[in-house]
Design an enzyme around this catalytic site. Sequence first.
Site, PDB file in Angstrom:
ATOM      1  N   ASP A 160       0.744  -1.147   0.104  1.00  0.00           N
ATOM      2  CA  ASP A 160       0.145   0.037  -0.089  1.00  0.00           C
ATOM      3  C   ASP A 160       0.881   1.293  -0.072  1.00  0.00           C
ATOM      4  O   ASP A 160       1.430   1.586   1.085  1.00  0.00           O
ATOM      5  CB  ASP A 160      -0.843  -0.110   1.410  1.00  0.00           C
ATOM      6  CG  ASP A 160      -1.749   1.238   1.411  1.00  0.00           C
ATOM      7  OD1 ASP A 160      -1.976   1.710   0.481  1.00  0.00           O
ATOM      8  OD2 ASP A 160      -2.205   1.415   2.519  1.00  0.00           O
ATOM      9  N   ASP A 170      -1.824   6.196  -4.981  1.00  0.00           N
ATOM     10  CA  ASP A 170      -2.284   5.179  -4.062  1.00  0.00           C
ATOM     11  C   ASP A 170      -2.533   3.912  -4.571  1.00  0.00           C
ATOM     12  O   ASP A 170      -3.662   3.668  -4.947  1.00  0.00           O
ATOM     13  CB  ASP A 170      -3.190   5.790  -3.081  1.00  0.00           C
ATOM     14  CG  ASP A 170      -3.544   4.929  -1.902  1.00  0.00           C
ATOM     15  OD1 ASP A 170      -3.029   3.879  -1.565  1.00  0.00           O
ATOM     16  OD2 ASP A 170      -4.603   5.079  -1.164  1.00  0.00           O
TER      17      ASP A 170
END
Length: 404
Positions: free
Chosen positions: A116, A295
Site C-alpha cells: 500500500d 495510492d
Amino acid sequence: MRALSVSLTAALQALAITLPQPQPLSIPLTKRSSLRTDDGYVDPASIRAHISSTETKLLRGAAAFERNTGVALFSPSPAKRAEVLGSDPLVDDSNERWYGKIEVGTPPYTFTIDCDTGSTDFFLPGPSCGEACSGHEIYNPNSSSSAEPLGRTFTVEYSDGSMATGDLYTDTVLLAGFKASAQTLGVASLYSYELSSENFGADGLMGMAFESVSEYGANSVFQTLVSQGAVPEPVFAFKLASSGSELYIGGVNSALYYAPFTYLPITQQGYWQVAGDAIGIDGKEIVNGFSAIVDTGTTLILGDTSYVSQLYAVINATEVGGGVYSLPCDAMPNVTITLGGKSFALSAETFNFGKYGSSGNTCLGGIAGSDGLGDLWILGDVFLRNVYTAFNVGNFSVGFADLA
Ligand SMILES: *[C@@H]1O[C@H](CO)[C@@H](O)[C@H](O)[C@H]1NC(C)=O
Ligand SMILES: *[C@@H]1O[C@H](CO)[C@@H](O)[C@H](O)[C@H]1NC(C)=O
Ligand SMILES: *[C@@H]1O[C@H](CO)[C@@H](O)[C@H](O)[C@H]1NC(C)=O
Ligand SMILES: *[C@@H]1O[C@H](CO)[C@@H](O)[C@H](O)[C@H]1NC(C)=O
C-alpha cells in the site's frame, strides 16, 4: 582447526569477491477483489464504502502527519472530516488489494502482505490474536532470535472499522531478498472483522509512504532498506495489471515499460503527492491543475464531487448516488490525465468499473466523487493499471511510463 577456519575465511572472501552485487528483484503480485462479482457486476454501495474507507485511511495518516511534524498535511472541510471519521463501522470495505510476499524474523517466515503506497506502517498478526486472526499466518516474535520488543503499543485504522492493535517490535525483514535490520513492525493482538481471513486475503499490510504519516513514527520497510544501503537504487516500481503484476524493489524493471519516464517531484513528503496538469474527457479539459495522491491501496480514481460531476456531465452519465456514476457499457469515454506535460489515457477496460442493474448494458465509471479530502485527487488502480509507476525515495519523485 585453525587451518580450517583460515581456509573458510579465504573461501568466504573469494565468494564475496565473485558474488554479484544485490540485484533489484521483483515480487509477483496477485489481485484480490471483493468489489466485483465473478460475472462482472458491481454494487454502488460497495464503491461508496470504498470511497469512505479511503478517506478514513488518508485522514488517519494526515492526523499522524500533524502529530509528527506539527503542520497540517491538507485541510479537508472540518464538517466532512468529523463525518468521515465517525462513519458507520458496519459498512463493508470492499477494497481491491495487491498481495505479495515478505519474509520476517530469524529464521525467516514467509507472510502475504497487502502493498500500500497510501500508508507507511507494517503489521502482522501475532500469537495472542487468537480467533480474530485464524486462517492467517502468525508471526511469533518469541520464535525469532532477531525480534526485540519496543515496549510500546500501536493501533492502526485503515478504513471503516478496519483496525489492528497490538505491540511494536523490531525484527529483520526480507523484501524481495533485500534485508532490512531492526524494522519496526506491529504485532497484532487483535484484528477487526474486516481483517479476518475471509475478508482480507493477506496476512498483514506493508505501507510504502513516508515516515511523517506513520502511526508508529517509524520508517516504512522500503525506507529502512534505503537508509541501510541495502538496495541498489532508492526506487521501487509497480506494474498493476490483469496479469503479470509485480512490485520491483531497488530499481525499475526495464522489460515492463517504454522509456522515457515522466517524473514529477512530490509536493508533500507524507503520501506520494504530486501536482498534476489536467484531467479531460472526450477532448474537453475539465480540471486544470490539481493535487493528487498516488495510492496502490485505492481502487478507483477519486476526486472532488463537483469536478467529478462536471466530468460526467460531458458524457451525460447518470449519478446513481454518493458520487458514483453509470453510463452505457459500450460507450466508455476517453479520459486523459495529464502529468508532467504528458497525457495518459485510461483504457475503456480500466475505466469501466463493472456492470450495474438489470439491463446488462449499464456500467459504472471508475472515477468517483469524494467529499472528505478537500480538493485532493486520489490516483488509484483505475489510473495505475494504465501506466508503469516508479517511486523514488532518493529524489522524492514519482515517474510514470507507458506499459510495454
Ligand atoms: C513470549 O515470551 C515471553 C517471555 O518469555 C512470555 O511472557 C510470552 O508468554 C511468550 N509469548 C508467546 C506467545 O509464546
Ligand atoms: C529523480 O531521479 C530520476 C532517476 O531515477 C530522474 O530521471 C528524475 O528526473 C529525478 N526526478 C526529479 C524530480 O529530480
Ligand atoms: C448530452 O445531452 C445533451 C442534451 O440532451 C445533448 O445535446 C448532447 O449531445 C448529449 N451528449 C452526449 C455525449 O450524449
Ligand atoms: C475515443 O478515441 C478513439 C480514438 O482515439 C475514438 O475512436 C473513439 O470514438 C473515442 N471515443 C469517444 C467516446 O469519444
